[in-house]
Design a protein around this motif. Structure first.
Motif, mmCIF file in Angstrom:
data_model
loop_
_atom_site.group_PDB
_atom_site.id
_atom_site.type_symbol
_atom_site.label_atom_id
_atom_site.label_comp_id
_atom_site.label_asym_id
_atom_site.label_seq_id
_atom_site.Cartn_x
_atom_site.Cartn_y
_atom_site.Cartn_z
ATOM 1 N N LEU A 61 0.801 -1.218 0.000
ATOM 2 C CA LEU A 61 0.000 0.000 0.000
ATOM 3 C C LEU A 61 0.842 1.280 0.000
ATOM 4 C CD1 LEU A 61 -2.770 -1.160 2.492
ATOM 5 C CD2 LEU A 61 -3.025 -0.770 0.032
ATOM 6 N N GLY A 62 2.171 1.132 0.099
ATOM 7 C CA GLY A 62 3.062 2.293 0.038
ATOM 8 C C GLY A 62 3.127 3.118 1.309
ATOM 9 N N TYR A 63 2.809 2.522 2.438
ATOM 10 C CA TYR A 63 2.838 3.250 3.697
ATOM 11 C C TYR A 63 4.259 3.712 4.023
ATOM 12 C CZ TYR A 63 -1.883 1.503 4.721
ATOM 13 O OH TYR A 63 -3.223 1.214 4.693
ATOM 14 N N ASN A 64 4.357 4.879 4.671
ATOM 15 C CA ASN A 64 5.665 5.413 5.061
ATOM 16 C C ASN A 64 5.689 5.913 6.508
ATOM 17 O OD1 ASN A 64 4.187 7.763 4.852
ATOM 18 N ND2 ASN A 64 5.419 8.671 3.234
ATOM 19 N N SER A 65 4.580 5.749 7.225
ATOM 20 C CA SER A 65 4.489 6.213 8.609
ATOM 21 C C SER A 65 3.668 5.234 9.445
ATOM 22 C CB SER A 65 3.828 7.591 8.667
ATOM 23 O OG SER A 65 4.650 8.564 8.066
ATOM 24 N N ILE A 66 3.888 5.300 10.748
ATOM 25 C CA ILE A 66 3.156 4.459 11.695
ATOM 26 C C ILE A 66 2.598 5.356 12.791
ATOM 27 C CG2 ILE A 66 3.326 2.594 13.389
ATOM 28 C CD1 ILE A 66 5.688 1.519 11.778
ATOM 29 N N SER A 67 1.307 5.200 13.066
ATOM 30 C CA SER A 67 0.698 5.940 14.171
ATOM 31 C C SER A 67 0.274 4.970 15.265
ATOM 32 C CB SER A 67 -0.496 6.759 13.689
ATOM 33 O OG SER A 67 -1.570 5.923 13.359
ATOM 34 N N LEU A 68 0.369 5.434 16.487
ATOM 35 C CA LEU A 68 -0.067 4.669 17.648
ATOM 36 C C LEU A 68 -1.129 5.459 18.386
ATOM 37 C CD1 LEU A 68 2.635 3.007 17.308
ATOM 38 C CD2 LEU A 68 2.624 2.873 19.772
ATOM 39 N N GLU A 69 -2.050 4.730 18.980
ATOM 40 C CA GLU A 69 -3.036 5.338 19.854
ATOM 41 C C GLU A 69 -3.008 4.563 21.163
ATOM 42 O OE1 GLU A 69 -7.677 5.797 19.441
ATOM 43 O OE2 GLU A 69 -6.596 7.057 17.995
ATOM 44 N N ILE A 70 -2.751 5.283 22.238
ATOM 45 C CA ILE A 70 -2.657 4.671 23.563
ATOM 46 C C ILE A 70 -3.698 5.316 24.465
ATOM 47 C CG2 ILE A 70 -1.178 4.234 25.564
ATOM 48 C CD1 ILE A 70 1.239 4.590 23.706
ATOM 49 N N GLY A 89 7.465 16.559 19.983
ATOM 50 C CA GLY A 89 8.115 16.455 21.275
ATOM 51 C C GLY A 89 8.584 15.055 21.583
ATOM 52 N N ASN A 90 8.953 14.874 22.813
ATOM 53 C CA ASN A 90 9.435 13.597 23.328
ATOM 54 C C ASN A 90 8.393 13.059 24.304
ATOM 55 O OD1 ASN A 90 11.845 14.211 21.987
ATOM 56 N ND2 ASN A 90 12.719 15.146 23.802
ATOM 57 N N ILE A 91 8.212 11.744 24.287
ATOM 58 C CA ILE A 91 7.282 11.103 25.213
ATOM 59 C C ILE A 91 8.053 10.062 26.015
ATOM 60 C CG2 ILE A 91 5.198 9.699 25.467
ATOM 61 C CD1 ILE A 91 4.263 10.803 22.751
ATOM 62 N N GLU A 92 7.881 10.107 27.309
ATOM 63 C CA GLU A 92 8.480 9.116 28.208
ATOM 64 C C GLU A 92 7.341 8.485 29.004
ATOM 65 O OE1 GLU A 92 12.048 8.922 31.518
ATOM 66 O OE2 GLU A 92 11.051 10.818 31.151
ATOM 67 N N ILE A 93 7.304 7.150 29.018
ATOM 68 C CA ILE A 93 6.270 6.410 29.748
ATOM 69 C C ILE A 93 6.977 5.492 30.733
ATOM 70 C CG2 ILE A 93 4.353 4.777 29.562
ATOM 71 C CD1 ILE A 93 3.981 5.817 26.645
ATOM 72 N N VAL A 117 -3.600 2.517 34.283
ATOM 73 C CA VAL A 117 -3.390 1.561 33.189
ATOM 74 C C VAL A 117 -3.145 2.306 31.890
ATOM 75 C CG1 VAL A 117 -4.460 -0.305 31.848
ATOM 76 C CG2 VAL A 117 -4.933 -0.112 34.293
ATOM 77 N N GLY A 118 -2.223 1.787 31.091
ATOM 78 C CA GLY A 118 -2.003 2.269 29.738
ATOM 79 C C GLY A 118 -2.175 1.103 28.777
#
Length: 133
Positions: A61-70, A89-93, A117-118
């Motif tokens: 499908l030619g994807y070039n990015s990945i998204s996450l939902e938490i 920005g930066n994310i730290e979990i 919970v995450g």
């Protein structure tokens, strides 16, 4: 402990995408959504770079990015500040004890969330235009 090890759901799939799952540094943050009268917060962001081992369907499908939902549930603390109309920005979990997860976001948006919970709700590939990368 890596950031994703402090979350539930889809961690195995995330680990199959990368030789080494990257830190969440200098990423595009699509949004932070507060839901259920403040009891739940959703963090939607792009991974810092595309997969080393993407699924065959994503390649076709030619994807070039990945998204996450938490999703974060049972919020104990939430603070956000921003001075920009774009969020990078930066994310730290991290786990701060056996019961709470702490999320720190720094950059064009500053946020701090403490939750019980995450849960990784989704990991999606997509085509992102080059001028937005």
């Amino acid at each position: 402990m890596m950031w994703y090890e402090n979350l539930e759901g889809n961690c195995f799939f995330l680990k199959t995408l990368y030789k080494e799952v990257p830190k969440l540094e200098n990423i595009r943050i699509e949004g932070i959504y507060i839901k259920e009268e403040g009891r739940k917060a959703t963090l939607h962001f792009d991974m810092p770079f595309y997969a080393d081992h993407p699924p065959e369907k994503w390649t076709e499908l030619g994807y070039n990015s990945i998204s996450l939902e938490i999703d974060f549930f049972d919020i104990y603390y939430l603070e956000m500040k921003t001075w920009s109309d774009t969020y990078r920005g930066n994310i730290e979990i991290i786990k701060i004890n056996q019961e709470l997860i702490e999320i720190h976001i720094t950059g064009e948006i500053i946020a701090k969330i403490k939750a019980e919970v995450g849960l990784i709700q989704s990991i999606n590939g997509y085509i992102r235009s080059l001028e937005n990368i």
